[in-house]
Design a protein around this motif. Structure first.
Motif, PDB file in Angstrom:
ATOM      1  N   ALA A 193      -5.187 -14.519  -0.641  1.00 57.54           N
ATOM      2  CA  ALA A 193      -4.649 -13.367   0.091  1.00 57.54           C
ATOM      3  C   ALA A 193      -4.193 -12.284  -0.878  1.00 57.54           C
ATOM      4  CB  ALA A 193      -3.496 -13.809   0.990  1.00 57.54           C
ATOM      5  N   ALA A 194      -3.587 -12.683  -1.995  1.00 61.69           N
ATOM      6  CA  ALA A 194      -3.125 -11.706  -2.986  1.00 61.69           C
ATOM      7  C   ALA A 194      -4.302 -10.969  -3.604  1.00 61.69           C
ATOM      8  CB  ALA A 194      -2.302 -12.401  -4.066  1.00 61.69           C
ATOM      9  N   LEU A 195      -5.402 -11.660  -3.841  1.00 60.00           N
ATOM     10  CA  LEU A 195      -6.578 -11.017  -4.413  1.00 60.00           C
ATOM     11  C   LEU A 195      -7.134  -9.955  -3.473  1.00 60.00           C
ATOM     12  CD1 LEU A 195      -9.301 -12.603  -6.492  1.00 60.00           C
ATOM     13  CD2 LEU A 195     -10.000 -11.234  -4.565  1.00 60.00           C
ATOM     14  N   LEU A 196      -7.267 -10.297  -2.213  1.00 61.32           N
ATOM     15  CA  LEU A 196      -7.777  -9.320  -1.243  1.00 61.32           C
ATOM     16  C   LEU A 196      -6.823  -8.139  -1.093  1.00 61.32           C
ATOM     17  CD1 LEU A 196      -9.189 -11.766   1.438  1.00 61.32           C
ATOM     18  CD2 LEU A 196     -10.462 -10.449  -0.256  1.00 61.32           C
ATOM     19  N   LEU A 197      -5.536  -8.417  -1.097  1.00 56.90           N
ATOM     20  CA  LEU A 197      -4.543  -7.347  -1.021  1.00 56.90           C
ATOM     21  C   LEU A 197      -4.637  -6.425  -2.238  1.00 56.90           C
ATOM     22  CD1 LEU A 197      -2.112  -5.973   0.289  1.00 56.90           C
ATOM     23  CD2 LEU A 197      -0.654  -7.684  -0.822  1.00 56.90           C
ATOM     24  N   ALA A 198      -4.848  -6.991  -3.420  1.00 50.69           N
ATOM     25  CA  ALA A 198      -4.959  -6.183  -4.636  1.00 50.69           C
ATOM     26  C   ALA A 198      -6.165  -5.252  -4.578  1.00 50.69           C
ATOM     27  CB  ALA A 198      -5.049  -7.087  -5.862  1.00 50.69           C
ATOM     28  N   VAL A 199      -7.280  -5.747  -4.063  1.00 47.42           N
ATOM     29  CA  VAL A 199      -8.482  -4.910  -3.968  1.00 47.42           C
ATOM     30  C   VAL A 199      -8.271  -3.771  -2.971  1.00 47.42           C
ATOM     31  CG1 VAL A 199     -10.904  -4.892  -3.268  1.00 47.42           C
ATOM     32  CG2 VAL A 199     -10.039  -6.746  -4.667  1.00 47.42           C
ATOM     33  N   VAL A 200      -7.715  -4.084  -1.806  1.00 50.06           N
ATOM     34  CA  VAL A 200      -7.477  -3.060  -0.785  1.00 50.06           C
ATOM     35  C   VAL A 200      -6.471  -2.028  -1.295  1.00 50.06           C
ATOM     36  CG1 VAL A 200      -6.511  -2.658   1.510  1.00 50.06           C
ATOM     37  CG2 VAL A 200      -8.111  -4.538   1.137  1.00 50.06           C
ATOM     38  N   GLU A 201      -5.411  -2.500  -1.913  1.00 51.13           N
ATOM     39  CA  GLU A 201      -4.390  -1.590  -2.437  1.00 51.13           C
ATOM     40  C   GLU A 201      -4.963  -0.673  -3.499  1.00 51.13           C
ATOM     41  OE1 GLU A 201      -1.927  -0.245  -5.544  1.00 51.13           O
ATOM     42  OE2 GLU A 201      -2.886  -2.185  -5.803  1.00 51.13           O
ATOM     43  N   THR A 202      -5.765  -1.200  -4.399  1.00 47.57           N
ATOM     44  CA  THR A 202      -6.364  -0.388  -5.457  1.00 47.57           C
ATOM     45  C   THR A 202      -7.297   0.664  -4.880  1.00 47.57           C
ATOM     46  OG1 THR A 202      -6.226  -2.254  -6.984  1.00 47.57           O
ATOM     47  CG2 THR A 202      -7.702  -0.468  -7.588  1.00 47.57           C
ATOM     48  N   GLY A 203      -8.108   0.271  -3.907  1.00 53.08           N
ATOM     49  CA  GLY A 203      -9.034   1.219  -3.289  1.00 53.08           C
ATOM     50  C   GLY A 203      -8.329   2.339  -2.554  1.00 53.08           C
ATOM     51  N   ILE A 204      -7.352   1.981  -1.739  1.00 50.14           N
ATOM     52  CA  ILE A 204      -6.629   3.001  -0.969  1.00 50.14           C
ATOM     53  C   ILE A 204      -5.834   3.915  -1.892  1.00 50.14           C
ATOM     54  CG2 ILE A 204      -4.770   3.356   0.707  1.00 50.14           C
ATOM     55  CD1 ILE A 204      -5.836   0.914   2.207  1.00 50.14           C
ATOM     56  N   ALA A 205      -5.177   3.348  -2.897  1.00 55.07           N
ATOM     57  CA  ALA A 205      -4.402   4.169  -3.831  1.00 55.07           C
ATOM     58  C   ALA A 205      -5.307   5.141  -4.583  1.00 55.07           C
ATOM     59  CB  ALA A 205      -3.656   3.275  -4.807  1.00 55.07           C
ATOM     60  N   ILE A 237       0.836  -1.204   0.000  1.00 58.65           N
ATOM     61  CA  ILE A 237       0.000   0.000   0.000  1.00 58.65           C
ATOM     62  C   ILE A 237       0.866   1.247   0.000  1.00 58.65           C
ATOM     63  CG2 ILE A 237      -1.690   1.294   1.356  1.00 58.65           C
ATOM     64  CD1 ILE A 237      -2.818  -1.521   2.172  1.00 58.65           C
ATOM     65  N   PHE A 238       1.948   1.242   0.780  1.00 64.11           N
ATOM     66  CA  PHE A 238       2.871   2.386   0.811  1.00 64.11           C
ATOM     67  C   PHE A 238       3.471   2.624  -0.571  1.00 64.11           C
ATOM     68  CE2 PHE A 238       7.220   3.978   1.159  1.00 64.11           C
ATOM     69  CZ  PHE A 238       6.996   5.195   1.792  1.00 64.11           C
ATOM     70  N   CYS A 239       3.912   1.548  -1.232  1.00 64.69           N
ATOM     71  CA  CYS A 239       4.524   1.695  -2.554  1.00 64.69           C
ATOM     72  C   CYS A 239       3.531   2.206  -3.580  1.00 64.69           C
ATOM     73  CB  CYS A 239       5.106   0.360  -3.022  1.00 64.69           C
ATOM     74  SG  CYS A 239       6.632  -0.072  -2.186  1.00 64.69           S
ATOM     75  N   SER A 240       2.282   1.795  -3.471  1.00 63.35           N
ATOM     76  CA  SER A 240       1.305   2.247  -4.465  1.00 63.35           C
ATOM     77  C   SER A 240       0.902   3.696  -4.234  1.00 63.35           C
ATOM     78  CB  SER A 240       0.070   1.358  -4.442  1.00 63.35           C
ATOM     79  OG  SER A 240      -0.674   1.563  -3.266  1.00 63.35           O
ATOM     80  N   VAL A 241       0.991   4.161  -3.004  1.00 63.10           N
ATOM     81  CA  VAL A 241       0.553   5.519  -2.687  1.00 63.10           C
ATOM     82  C   VAL A 241       1.701   6.521  -2.801  1.00 63.10           C
ATOM     83  CG1 VAL A 241      -0.347   6.976  -0.845  1.00 63.10           C
ATOM     84  CG2 VAL A 241      -1.340   4.729  -1.231  1.00 63.10           C
ATOM     85  N   TYR A 242       2.858   6.191  -2.271  1.00 67.23           N
ATOM     86  CA  TYR A 242       3.935   7.166  -2.168  1.00 67.23           C
ATOM     87  C   TYR A 242       5.081   6.942  -3.154  1.00 67.23           C
ATOM     88  CZ  TYR A 242       1.485   8.437   2.032  1.00 67.23           C
ATOM     89  OH  TYR A 242       0.510   8.826   2.912  1.00 67.23           O
ATOM     90  N   LEU A 243       5.324   5.729  -3.578  1.00 67.79           N
ATOM     91  CA  LEU A 243       6.420   5.459  -4.508  1.00 67.79           C
ATOM     92  C   LEU A 243       5.844   5.154  -5.878  1.00 67.79           C
ATOM     93  CD1 LEU A 243       8.711   3.184  -2.318  1.00 67.79           C
ATOM     94  CD2 LEU A 243       8.961   5.609  -2.780  1.00 67.79           C
ATOM     95  N   ARG A 244       5.519   6.190  -6.599  1.00 69.31           N
ATOM     96  CA  ARG A 244       4.943   6.002  -7.929  1.00 69.31           C
ATOM     97  C   ARG A 244       5.594   6.982  -8.889  1.00 69.31           C
ATOM     98  NH1 ARG A 244       1.038  10.064  -8.579  1.00 69.31           N
ATOM     99  NH2 ARG A 244       0.460  10.974  -6.609  1.00 69.31           N
ATOM    100  N   ILE A 245       5.636   6.558 -10.134  1.00 66.98           N
ATOM    101  CA  ILE A 245       6.195   7.382 -11.198  1.00 66.98           C
ATOM    102  C   ILE A 245       5.069   7.678 -12.180  1.00 66.98           C
ATOM    103  CG2 ILE A 245       7.852   7.475 -13.095  1.00 66.98           C
ATOM    104  CD1 ILE A 245       9.479   5.360 -11.527  1.00 66.98           C
TER     105      ILE A 245
END
Length: 133
Positions: free
Chosen positions: A60-72, A25-33
């Motif tokens: 677990a990866a599927l749930l992580l992908a959904v949460v990461e996409t939503g938060i980002a 989640i940190f990488c998707s929000v703060y470390l992006r180009i």
């Protein structure tokens, strides 16, 4: 999503998974180009989701992908990036479809991603990562 919740093994989720989740989640929000001419953002989060898939399973990866996409998406909107709510929802629907498809395709080709990782055979592992990517 139902597949992920039904097949999720809570015994596999440990402190490492939660650390990987926070890092993703940190990488998707703060470390992006931002790619200049296309208006898209490139992050490391997809690679970390593949790592979660290999270490903790597709559910677990599927749930992580959904949460990461939503938060980002929410963070990007707060920063002033023009994203419509409809686009946010579409992204949150595409993320689990992509992960589910990758998991099922890998299972079709390799039978079990766990066996590929346990065998420690570099050629099969490279093919698996290429397929998941």
């Amino acid at each position: 999503m139902a597949w992920a919740f039904a097949g999720l093994s809570l015994q596999r989720l440990d402190a490492g998974f939660f650390t990987l989740s926070v890092l993703t989640i940190f990488c998707s929000v703060y470390l992006r180009i931002e790619l200049p001419r296309v208006g898209m953002h490139l992050t490391l989060s997809e690679g970390l989701i593949i790592l979660a898939l290999l270490m903790y399973g597709g559910e677990a990866a599927l749930l992580l992908a959904v949460v990461e996409t939503g938060i980002a998406s929410v963070v990007l909107v707060r920063r002033g990036v023009p994203i419509r709510p409809k686009t946010m929802l579409v992204n949150m629907f595409i993320a689990p479809i992509a992960v589910f498809s990758a998991v099922k395709l890998a299972a079709l080709v390799f039978r079990s991603t766990d066996l590929v990782v346990q065998r420690k055979e570099i050629a099969s592992f490279v093919w698996l990562v290429a397929l998941l990517g």
